[in-house]
Design a protein around this motif. Structure first.
Motif, short mmCIF file in Angstrom:
data_model
loop_
_atom_site.label_atom_id
_atom_site.label_comp_id
_atom_site.label_asym_id
_atom_site.label_seq_id
_atom_site.Cartn_x
_atom_site.Cartn_y
_atom_site.Cartn_z
N PRO A 156 0.82 -1.23 0.00
CA PRO A 156 0.00 0.00 0.00
C PRO A 156 0.84 1.26 0.00
CG PRO A 156 -0.88 -1.60 1.55
CD PRO A 156 0.42 -2.16 1.07
N ALA A 157 2.03 1.21 0.62
CA ALA A 157 2.89 2.40 0.70
C ALA A 157 3.39 2.86 -0.68
CB ALA A 157 4.09 2.12 1.60
N PHE A 158 3.34 1.96 -1.67
CA PHE A 158 3.86 2.30 -2.99
C PHE A 158 2.78 2.82 -3.94
CE2 PHE A 158 7.56 0.45 -1.36
CZ PHE A 158 8.62 0.72 -2.21
N ALA A 159 1.53 2.89 -3.47
CA ALA A 159 0.46 3.44 -4.30
C ALA A 159 0.78 4.91 -4.62
CB ALA A 159 -0.88 3.33 -3.58
N GLY A 160 0.82 5.24 -5.88
CA GLY A 160 1.10 6.61 -6.28
C GLY A 160 2.56 6.87 -6.60
N ILE A 161 3.45 5.95 -6.24
CA ILE A 161 4.87 6.10 -6.63
C ILE A 161 4.98 5.65 -8.09
CG2 ILE A 161 7.22 5.28 -6.25
CD1 ILE A 161 6.60 5.07 -3.29
N LYS A 162 5.28 6.57 -8.93
CA LYS A 162 5.18 6.30 -10.37
C LYS A 162 6.39 5.58 -10.95
CE LYS A 162 1.98 10.11 -11.26
NZ LYS A 162 1.68 11.32 -12.07
N MET A 163 7.56 5.75 -10.34
CA MET A 163 8.76 5.21 -10.96
C MET A 163 9.74 4.75 -9.88
SD MET A 163 11.08 7.16 -13.85
CE MET A 163 9.66 7.36 -14.95
N ILE A 164 10.30 3.56 -10.08
CA ILE A 164 11.36 3.03 -9.22
C ILE A 164 12.58 2.75 -10.10
CG2 ILE A 164 12.03 1.30 -7.51
CD1 ILE A 164 9.07 0.61 -7.17
N LEU A 165 13.69 3.41 -9.79
CA LEU A 165 14.93 3.23 -10.54
C LEU A 165 15.87 2.36 -9.71
CD1 LEU A 165 15.51 6.91 -11.75
CD2 LEU A 165 14.03 5.15 -12.74
N PHE A 166 16.24 1.20 -10.24
CA PHE A 166 17.11 0.27 -9.54
C PHE A 166 18.55 0.42 -10.04
CE2 PHE A 166 12.92 -1.67 -9.32
CZ PHE A 166 12.84 -2.11 -8.00
N VAL A 167 19.49 0.46 -9.11
CA VAL A 167 20.92 0.49 -9.44
C VAL A 167 21.63 -0.58 -8.63
CG1 VAL A 167 21.00 2.91 -10.14
CG2 VAL A 167 21.35 2.31 -7.74
N GLU A 168 22.89 -0.83 -8.98
CA GLU A 168 23.70 -1.83 -8.29
C GLU A 168 23.85 -1.48 -6.81
OE1 GLU A 168 25.47 -5.49 -8.92
OE2 GLU A 168 24.44 -4.22 -10.38
N HIS A 169 24.00 -2.49 -5.97
CA HIS A 169 24.06 -2.28 -4.52
C HIS A 169 25.30 -1.49 -4.10
CE1 HIS A 169 26.54 -5.88 -5.07
NE2 HIS A 169 27.11 -5.61 -3.91
N THR A 170 26.32 -1.42 -4.96
CA THR A 170 27.53 -0.66 -4.62
C THR A 170 27.38 0.83 -4.89
OG1 THR A 170 28.39 -1.13 -6.83
CG2 THR A 170 29.05 -2.63 -5.06
N VAL A 171 26.30 1.23 -5.55
CA VAL A 171 26.11 2.62 -5.94
C VAL A 171 25.50 3.41 -4.77
CG1 VAL A 171 24.88 4.17 -7.53
CG2 VAL A 171 25.85 2.01 -8.37
N ASP A 172 26.00 4.61 -4.57
CA ASP A 172 25.46 5.49 -3.52
C ASP A 172 24.21 6.19 -4.07
OD1 ASP A 172 24.90 7.29 -1.52
OD2 ASP A 172 26.79 8.40 -1.69
N VAL A 173 23.03 5.72 -3.69
CA VAL A 173 21.80 6.29 -4.23
C VAL A 173 21.52 7.68 -3.68
CG1 VAL A 173 20.68 4.10 -4.79
CG2 VAL A 173 20.43 5.07 -2.48
N MET A 174 22.22 8.06 -2.61
CA MET A 174 22.02 9.41 -2.08
C MET A 174 22.77 10.45 -2.90
SD MET A 174 19.99 8.36 0.12
CE MET A 174 19.54 9.94 0.83
N ASP A 175 23.73 10.00 -3.70
CA ASP A 175 24.46 10.87 -4.63
C ASP A 175 23.70 10.82 -5.95
OD1 ASP A 175 26.16 12.14 -6.38
OD2 ASP A 175 27.96 11.05 -5.77
N LEU A 176 22.71 11.69 -6.09
CA LEU A 176 21.78 11.60 -7.21
C LEU A 176 22.46 11.70 -8.58
CD1 LEU A 176 18.80 11.21 -7.86
CD2 LEU A 176 18.51 13.69 -7.75
N PRO A 177 23.34 12.68 -8.83
CA PRO A 177 23.97 12.75 -10.16
C PRO A 177 24.75 11.47 -10.52
CG PRO A 177 24.29 14.81 -8.99
CD PRO A 177 23.73 13.83 -8.00
N SER A 178 25.50 10.96 -9.55
CA SER A 178 26.29 9.75 -9.80
C SER A 178 25.38 8.54 -10.05
CB SER A 178 27.22 9.47 -8.62
OG SER A 178 27.97 8.31 -8.85
N ALA A 179 24.33 8.44 -9.26
CA ALA A 179 23.41 7.31 -9.41
C ALA A 179 22.69 7.36 -10.76
CB ALA A 179 22.39 7.29 -8.27
N LEU A 180 22.30 8.55 -11.19
CA LEU A 180 21.62 8.68 -12.48
C LEU A 180 22.58 8.37 -13.63
CD1 LEU A 180 19.38 11.84 -11.97
CD2 LEU A 180 18.66 9.45 -12.12
N TRP A 181 23.85 8.77 -13.49
CA TRP A 181 24.84 8.43 -14.51
C TRP A 181 24.97 6.91 -14.64
CZ3 TRP A 181 29.80 6.58 -12.54
CH2 TRP A 181 30.63 6.13 -13.56
#
Length: 640
Positions: free
Chosen positions: A521-546
Motif C-alpha cells: 500500500p505504501a507504494f500506491a502513487g509512486i510512479k517510478m522506481i529506478l534500480f541500481v547496483e548495490h555498490t552505488v550510492d543512491v544518495m548521490d543523485l547525479p552519480s546514481a543517475l549516470w
C-alpha cells in the motif's frame, strides 16, 4: 573570431586568466590524465592546462575547452546561443519569399559573406609543414595513456580527413587512434560514421584509402570535427562560419589527394588498406565513464609526420563525467537547436543534454504543444535525425516549465505522467559504445511524455493517486534484504520517484521485486522506481543517475505495473527500471560488461606527492577515490 594558430588560442586563454602553465615534469602515461581529471571536475571546469615538461619536444595542452567560458572563447562568441541565433537568422533570410528585385539584392551582401567563409585550397606549403620528419615516428609525440586498463597510448583529439573515392567529397571527423607502432595506429571509426562509409567504398574498389590527421590549429577545427553535420556538408564550412574566416587548406606531402588546414600544429599522413587484416583495438576509457570494449578496427599506416616549429600537442581525456567533452557537447546542444527547429521539429522550444546522460543516453526537449500525440511526433522526428538516432532516453516537456531547472522540470513531468500510458518503448540503432545493449549497436529506447495531456491522450481506466511524501525505508529493507539502500528524498519534493540499490541474486530478480513492491500500500502513487547496483550510492543523485542511464536498455529492462486501485476496473500505473549490472547467469546477457574508469593507486599517490609543485591551486583529491569500491575487479572487462 579566427585564431591564427593554437598558440594564439593559448595566449588568449592566458590573458583571460583561463590557463595554467605547469613547468614540473608530468608523465604523459597516466599522470597528465590524473591531474586533468582532478582539475576538470573542479567548479566550472577549472583551468586549461599547458604541460611544458613532458619528456618530449612538445608541450601538451589539455582541458582547453573544459568550461562554458573557454568553449565560448574557442568559438569566438560571448554565449553559445549566439551561434544558434545567427544560424536561425540566416535560415529565415534564405527562406523568406523574395518578391522584388530589391529583396533579392538585399541578399547579396550576406551571400558574399557566406562565400568568404568557404574553405579554399592554397598553393605551396603551410606552417603545418615547416618541419618534416624524415622518418615518421609517433613515439616522438607525447601521446597519452589516460587510464590504467587502456589498451595502450591513444591520440584522443585527432581531426581525421577522408574523401569519398567516387564523389571526392570531404569528411572531417574525430575517432580515437591507438598507437601500436611508431608508424601504425588503429582507426576507430564506427560503422555509422561517414569515414567508415568511405572505407567501404575503397574496399569495393580494392584501393588504398588516403587519410590525413591534424592536431591543433584553430580550435574551431577540433569542434567542427565533432559536430553532427549532414554527410554532404563540409565541416570546414562550419569552421569558416564559426570563425568568420575561410579555412585555408594545403595538400599533404605523401597523400596529395587530401588537404589539411595550413595552420595546424601537426599533420599525420598515411593510408588504410581495406584488404589488410583488422587489428584488435582497445579497451579504452571512454566518455560514458566505462571502458569501451575492445574490437576489430582498420590499421592506419603513417607515411609522413609534419608540424609547426612551435607546435603544441593538444589532447583531452574522457571518463566519468564531468570532463572537457561535456562542454563540447553543450556547444553542440546549443548550436544545433536552430537547425533542428528550422528543418525537423518546428515546435521545439529548447533542448538539454544533462551531463549525467553522457550525450546520447538522456535528452530533454521542450516543445510548444498544440494537439494530442505531438510528443510522439517529436519523438519519431528526433530519433530519425542524424546522431540523435543514438538517443536512449528522450524526455518531452511542453511550455509549462523550463527544462534547465531540473527540480521544477521533474515535478512538472511527474505530475503529467501516467507510467502505464505515457512511456513509449522502442528499438533502434544505438551508439556502439553503449554496453547495455544485448547486441552491439542495437537496443532499446524510451520516450517519457511529460507534457500536459489532452482528453484524447488520457485513459479513464487509470487513477491518479498522490504519492506519499516519505516511506519507511528501514521496514522495506527489512522485508526485502536484497535492498541495500533507498533514496526517497524526491518524494518530499513532489517528484514521484524512488532510487533503490539492490543486490541481485536470482534471474528476473528486479522484475519480481518491482511487482512485489507495488503490492505494498505504501507504494500506491509512486510512479517510478529506478534500480541500481548495490555498490552505488543512491544518495548521490547525479552519480546514481549516470550509472542508471549507462546500464539500462529501456525496452528490455522496464517493467510496467498495473496496480489494482481497489475500485473495479481501475488501476494505478507504475514502472520499475533495472539499471544494474547485467550478467549471463542472472539476466541472460551474453556480452562482456565493462568496468567503470578509475585511476590506479600508484598514479594517485604520485600526483598527491607532486601536487604542490604543480602550482595548480589547493589540493584536490583524486575523483577516482569516490568510485574505487564500485569497480567489479581488477580487469577492465568483466566476463559474466
Amino acid at each position: 573570431m579566427a585564431y591564427k594558430n593554437l598558440r594564439h588560442f593559448i595566449d588568449t586563454l592566458e590573458q583571460a586568466g583561463e590557463l595554467v602553465r605547469i613547468k614540473s615534469y608530468v608523465n604523459p602515461e597516466l599522470e597528465i590524465a590524473e591531474v586533468t581529471d582532478r582539475i576538470s571536475k573542479s567548479p566550472d571546469g577549472g583551468k586549461a592546462l599547458l604541460f611544458e615538461n613532458t619528456g618530449y619536444d612538445f608541450p601538451v595542452l589539455i582541458n582547453s575547452m573544459g568550461s562554458y567560458k573557454r568553449m565560448c572563447m574557442a568559438l569566438g562568441v560571448q554565449e553559445l546561443d549566439d551561434v544558434a541565433k545567427e544560424i536561425e537568422a540566416l535560415f529565415k533570410m534564405l527562406s523568406k519569399p523574395k518578391e522584388s528585385i530589391l529583396d533579392k539584392l538585399a541578399l547579396l551582401p550576406k551571400l558574399g559573406q557566406f562565400a568568404s567563409w568557404m574553405p579554399k585550397v592554397v598553393s605551396g606549403k603551410g606552417a603545418c609543414q615547416e618541419v618534416v620528419m624524415t622518418t615518421p615516428d609517433l613515439s616522438k609525440l607525447p601521446v597519452m595513456k589516460c587510464w590504467p586498463k587502456d589498451g595502450g597510448p591513444f591520440i584522443t583529439l585527432p581531426v581525421i580527413h577522408t574523401k569519398d573515392p567516387n564523389t571526392g567529397s570531404r569528411n572531417v571527423g574525430m575517432y580515437r587512434m591507438q598507437v601500436f607502432e611508431k608508424d601504425m595506429t588503429g582507426m576507430h571509426w564506427h560503422k555509422h560514421k561517414v569515414s567508415a562509409k568511405h572505407f567501404m567504398e575503397y574496399k569495393k574498389l580494392n584501393k588504398r584509402m588516403p587519410v590525413a590527421v591534424i592536431l591543433g590549429g584553430d580550435p574551431a577545427y577540433t569542434y567542427s570535427a565533432t559536430a553532427p553535420l549532414p554527410e554532404n556538408v563540409d565541416e570546414y564550412m562550419l569552421a569558416g562560419f564559426l570563425r568568420k574566416k575561410k579555412v585555408e587548406l594545403v595538400r599533404c606531402i605523401t597523400q596529395p589527394e587530401i588537404e589539411v588546414p595550413a595552420d595546424a600544429d601537426f599533420v599525420i599522413e598515411g593510408y588504410v588498406d581495406p584488404s589488410e587484416e583488422l587489428i584488435w583495438e582497445g579497451p579504452f576509457g571512454d566518455h560514458t565513464g566505462y571502458y569501451s570494449l575492445a574490437d576489430w578496427y582498420p590499421r592506419f599506416h603513417v607515411t609522413a609526420i609534419t608540424h609547426r616549429k612551435d607546435a603544441v600537442y593538444p589532447s583531452t581525456i574522457v571518463g566519468i563525467p564531468p570532463q572537457e567533452d561535456a562542454w563540447i557537447g553543450k556547444a553542440t546542444e546549443r548550436i544545433f537547436l536552430a537547425p533542428i527547429k528550422m528543418t525537423l521539429v518546428p515546435e521545439i522550444i529548447d533542448m538539454d543534454m544533462p551531463v549525467e546522460g553522457v550525450f546520447h543516453n538522456l535528452v530533454i526537449s521542450q516543445i510548444h504543444k498544440d494537439y494530442p500525440g505531438q510528443a510522439q511526433k517529436v519523438m519519431n522526428a528526433m530519433w530519425g535525425a542524424g546522431q540523435m538516432m543514438f538517443n536512449k532516453i528522450l524526455v518531452v516537456a511542453d511550455q509549462g516549465e523550463t527544462i534547465t531547472d531540473y527540480k521544477k522540470l521533474a515535478q512538472y513531468v511527474f505530475r503529467n505522467l501516467n507510467p502505464a500510458t505515457d512511456i513509449y518503448l522502442s528499438q533502434g540503432p544505438m551508439d556502439v559504445l553503449d554496453h547495455s545493449c544485448s547486441k552491439m549497436g542495437f537496443g532499446g529506447k524510451m520516450c517519457i511524455d511529460g507534457t500536459r495531456k489532452y482528453e484524447e491522450e488520457t485513459d479513464s481506466a487509470y487513477l491518479q493517486v498522490s504519492a506519499p511524501k516519505t516511506i519507511d525505508a528501514a521496514a522495506i529493507m527489512q522485508q526485502f534484504p536484497e535492498i541495500k539502500a533507498i533514496n526517497s528524498q524526491l518524494l518530499a519534493m513532489d517528484i514521484s520517484c524512488l532510487l533503490v540499490a539492490v543486490e541481485k541474486t536470482r534471474p528476473f530478480h528486479v522484475k519480481e521485486l518491482t511487482e512485489q513492491l507495488y503490492t505494498l500500500p505504501a507504494f500506491a502513487g509512486i510512479k517510478m522506481i529506478l534500480f541500481v547496483e548495490h555498490t552505488v550510492d543512491v544518495m548521490d543523485l547525479p552519480s546514481a543517475l549516470w550509472r542508471f542511464c549507462n546500464n539500462l536498455d529501456p525496452k528490455r529492462d522496464s517493467f510496467i505495473i498495473n496496480q489494482p486501485s481497489g475500485q473495479p476496473g481501475k488501476y494505478i500505473g507504475g514502472i520499475g527500471m533495472d539499471g544494474t549490472l547485467k550478467t549471463k547467469v542472472l539476466d541472460g546477457f551474453e556480452r562482456d560488461w565493462p568496468n567503470i574508469i578509475v585511476a590506479d593507486d600508484a598514479t594517485i599517490a604520485k600526483i598527491d606527492a607532486k601536487w604542490n609543485e604543480l602550482n595548480v591551486g589547493p589540493f584536490i583529491a583524486s575523483p577516482s577515490l569516490k568510485y574505487k569500491h564500485q569497480i567489479y575487479g581488477e580487469d577492465a572487462v568483466v566476463e559474466l
